[in-house]
Design a protein around this motif. Structure first.
Motif, PDB file in Angstrom:
ATOM      1  N   UNK A   5       0.837  -1.201   0.000  1.00  0.00           N
ATOM      2  CA  UNK A   5       0.000   0.000   0.000  1.00  0.00           C
ATOM      3  C   UNK A   5       0.869   1.247   0.000  1.00  0.00           C
ATOM      4  N   UNK A   6       1.909   1.245   0.823  1.00  0.00           N
ATOM      5  CA  UNK A   6       2.801   2.403   0.885  1.00  0.00           C
ATOM      6  C   UNK A   6       3.529   2.618  -0.442  1.00  0.00           C
ATOM      7  N   UNK A   7       3.973   1.535  -1.076  1.00  0.00           N
ATOM      8  CA  UNK A   7       4.641   1.653  -2.368  1.00  0.00           C
ATOM      9  C   UNK A   7       3.696   2.187  -3.444  1.00  0.00           C
ATOM     10  N   UNK A   8       2.472   1.678  -3.456  1.00  0.00           N
ATOM     11  CA  UNK A   8       1.489   2.185  -4.415  1.00  0.00           C
ATOM     12  C   UNK A   8       1.156   3.653  -4.156  1.00  0.00           C
ATOM     13  N   UNK A  12       1.629   6.660  -6.685  1.00  0.00           N
ATOM     14  CA  UNK A  12       0.478   7.506  -7.013  1.00  0.00           C
ATOM     15  C   UNK A  12       0.841   8.987  -6.850  1.00  0.00           C
ATOM     16  N   UNK A  13       1.572   9.312  -5.797  1.00  0.00           N
ATOM     17  CA  UNK A  13       2.026  10.695  -5.606  1.00  0.00           C
ATOM     18  C   UNK A  13       2.948  11.123  -6.745  1.00  0.00           C
ATOM     19  N   UNK A  14       3.851  10.237  -7.139  1.00  0.00           N
ATOM     20  CA  UNK A  14       4.761  10.545  -8.239  1.00  0.00           C
ATOM     21  C   UNK A  14       3.982  10.758  -9.537  1.00  0.00           C
ATOM     22  N   UNK A  15       2.966   9.930  -9.758  1.00  0.00           N
ATOM     23  CA  UNK A  15       2.150  10.060 -10.970  1.00  0.00           C
ATOM     24  C   UNK A  15       1.395  11.385 -10.995  1.00  0.00           C
ATOM     25  N   UNK A  16       0.828  11.768  -9.866  1.00  0.00           N
ATOM     26  CA  UNK A  16       0.095  13.035  -9.837  1.00  0.00           C
ATOM     27  C   UNK A  16       1.042  14.221  -9.992  1.00  0.00           C
ATOM     28  N   UNK A  17       2.232  14.126  -9.419  1.00  0.00           N
ATOM     29  CA  UNK A  17       3.219  15.189  -9.593  1.00  0.00           C
ATOM     30  C   UNK A  17       3.673  15.259 -11.049  1.00  0.00           C
ATOM     31  N   UNK A  40      -0.438   5.906 -15.026  1.00  0.00           N
ATOM     32  CA  UNK A  40       0.144   5.396 -13.780  1.00  0.00           C
ATOM     33  C   UNK A  40      -0.738   5.754 -12.597  1.00  0.00           C
ATOM     34  N   UNK A  41      -1.296   6.964 -12.595  1.00  0.00           N
ATOM     35  CA  UNK A  41      -2.198   7.366 -11.517  1.00  0.00           C
ATOM     36  C   UNK A  41      -3.448   6.484 -11.509  1.00  0.00           C
ATOM     37  N   UNK A  42      -3.958   6.140 -12.681  1.00  0.00           N
ATOM     38  CA  UNK A  42      -5.136   5.274 -12.770  1.00  0.00           C
ATOM     39  C   UNK A  42      -4.839   3.883 -12.223  1.00  0.00           C
ATOM     40  N   UNK A  43      -3.737   3.293 -12.645  1.00  0.00           N
ATOM     41  CA  UNK A  43      -3.396   1.932 -12.211  1.00  0.00           C
ATOM     42  C   UNK A  43      -3.109   1.894 -10.708  1.00  0.00           C
TER      43      UNK A  43
END
Length: 116
Positions: A5-8, A12-17, A40-43
């Motif tokens: 969960x933490x890795x995802x 997700x933060x990296x994808x949104x950035x 990436x944010x979607x997945x």
């Protein structure tokens, strides 16, 4: 399960950035990294929801129930971002309206995630 969960969540933060940063950096032509970041944010978002179901079942006192309306709203926003991106990806000049819409949708998705 919490490590995944933490890795995802980090991805997700990296994808949104990457999504917002790529949009702000490319005003005249759409950067391909924007579409990759949106995917990436979607997945990772779907992965986070799936892992959250098992964490709520395993640790009901630590994790709150999933707010399905927030997940649905964020999914619709991301689908609109992807649709606008793919519709304008091959154009020589990225339309200003599409750019503004994608930036507004990205910022609203981030705001929804922070507030709710």
């Amino acid at each position: 399960m919490e490590i995944s969960r933490d890795l995802l969540l980090i991805l997700h933060f990296i994808a949104m950035a990457g999504l917002l940063g790529g949009l702000l950096a490319s005003q005249s032509k759409l950067n391909k990294g924007v579409l990759h970041s949106a995917l990436l944010a979607l997945v990772t978002g779907l992965g986070l929801v799936g892992i959250r179901y098992s964490l709520v079942d395993s640790y009901p006192d630590q994790y709150e129930e999933i707010n399905h309306s927030v997940v649905g709203i964020k999914l619709v926003i991301l689908i609109f971002i992807l649709a606008l991106g793919y519709l304008n990806a091959k154009k020589q000049v990225f339309p200003k309206r599409a750019w503004l819409a994608m930036v507004a949708l990205s910022v609203s998705s981030i705001a929804i995630a922070v507030v709710w």
